[in-house]
Design a protein around this motif. Sequence first.
Motif, PDB file in Angstrom:
ATOM      1  N   ASP A  25       1.143  -0.931  -0.157  1.00 48.72           N
ATOM      2  CA  ASP A  25      -0.236   0.726  -0.119  1.00 48.72           C
ATOM      3  C   ASP A  25       1.358   1.438   0.178  1.00 48.72           C
ATOM      4  O   ASP A  25       0.586   2.221   0.530  1.00 48.72           O
ATOM      5  N   SER A  45       2.652   0.069   3.988  1.00 48.39           N
ATOM      6  CA  SER A  45       2.481  -0.966   5.086  1.00 48.39           C
ATOM      7  C   SER A  45       2.833  -1.917   5.587  1.00 48.39           C
ATOM      8  O   SER A  45       3.746  -1.862   4.363  1.00 48.39           O
ATOM      9  N   ASN A  47       3.027  -5.914   7.701  1.00 47.66           N
ATOM     10  CA  ASN A  47       3.110  -7.077   8.135  1.00 47.66           C
ATOM     11  C   ASN A  47       2.752  -7.193  10.055  1.00 47.66           C
ATOM     12  O   ASN A  47       2.085  -7.221  10.095  1.00 47.66           O
ATOM     13  N   SER A  52       8.230  -4.066   9.490  1.00 46.44           N
ATOM     14  CA  SER A  52       8.185  -1.893   9.693  1.00 46.44           C
ATOM     15  C   SER A  52       9.788  -1.391  10.095  1.00 46.44           C
ATOM     16  O   SER A  52      10.093  -0.788   9.036  1.00 46.44           O
ATOM     17  N   GLU A  80       5.409   0.063  15.696  1.00 46.81           N
ATOM     18  CA  GLU A  80       4.021   0.279  14.639  1.00 46.81           C
ATOM     19  C   GLU A  80       4.035   1.407  13.933  1.00 46.81           C
ATOM     20  O   GLU A  80       3.398   1.585  12.931  1.00 46.81           O
ATOM     21  N   TRP A  81       4.310   3.213  14.525  1.00 42.78           N
ATOM     22  CA  TRP A  81       4.584   3.710  13.044  1.00 42.78           C
ATOM     23  C   TRP A  81       5.669   4.531  13.386  1.00 42.78           C
ATOM     24  O   TRP A  81       5.873   5.504  14.212  1.00 42.78           O
ATOM     25  N   PHE A  94       3.927   1.916   8.763  1.00 40.31           N
ATOM     26  CA  PHE A  94       2.739   1.886   9.685  1.00 40.31           C
ATOM     27  C   PHE A  94       3.543  -0.078   9.690  1.00 40.31           C
ATOM     28  O   PHE A  94       3.497  -0.515   9.182  1.00 40.31           O
ATOM     29  N   ASP A  97      -2.390  -2.327  10.023  1.00 42.51           N
ATOM     30  CA  ASP A  97      -3.702  -1.958   8.780  1.00 42.51           C
ATOM     31  C   ASP A  97      -4.326  -0.416   9.893  1.00 42.51           C
ATOM     32  O   ASP A  97      -4.633   0.554   9.638  1.00 42.51           O
ATOM     33  N   ARG A 100      -3.142   2.931  10.427  1.00 45.29           N
ATOM     34  CA  ARG A 100      -2.924   3.594   9.534  1.00 45.29           C
ATOM     35  C   ARG A 100      -3.939   4.038   8.998  1.00 45.29           C
ATOM     36  O   ARG A 100      -3.312   5.314   8.827  1.00 45.29           O
ATOM     37  N   GLU A 101      -5.331   2.896   9.706  1.00 49.88           N
ATOM     38  CA  GLU A 101      -6.204   3.184   8.791  1.00 49.88           C
ATOM     39  C   GLU A 101      -6.983   4.627   9.658  1.00 49.88           C
ATOM     40  O   GLU A 101      -6.975   5.615   9.743  1.00 49.88           O
TER      41      GLU A 101
END
Length: 120
Positions: A25, A45, A47, A52, A80-81, A94, A97, A100-101
């Motif tokens: 993504d 993103s 998994n 990451s 995580e980010w 990220f 998901d 990110r969402e």
Amino acid sequence: MKNKEEIKEIVLQLAQATFDKKGRDIEILDLEGVSMLGDYFLIASANNIKQSQSIADEMEDKAAELGMTVNHREGYREGEWILLDFGDVICHVFGGDELREFYGLEELWNDAVRVPFEGV
């Protein structure tokens, strides 16, 4: 000082490095006329947290090859980010998901032009 086309080539190479590490993504936002933070956002993103971190490492390695250094790094340990600020290019990775969402950077910066990218 790099010109806009040179910076665009750099962000595309960072996106390819992300793709090579199985990032998904992948979105590139051109921030010209939208923000003074930088020229481009690269959002991707992974998994999981380990992936990451691996993507962030690859981005830093690729940037170093291109003569850029990270000015600021946040979130690497947690994974995580992860934010990597290269000045002209700001990368967001990220580790899943949900976050990110939740933050919805693409929607937050919906005035920015999307730069096409398809990894090879």
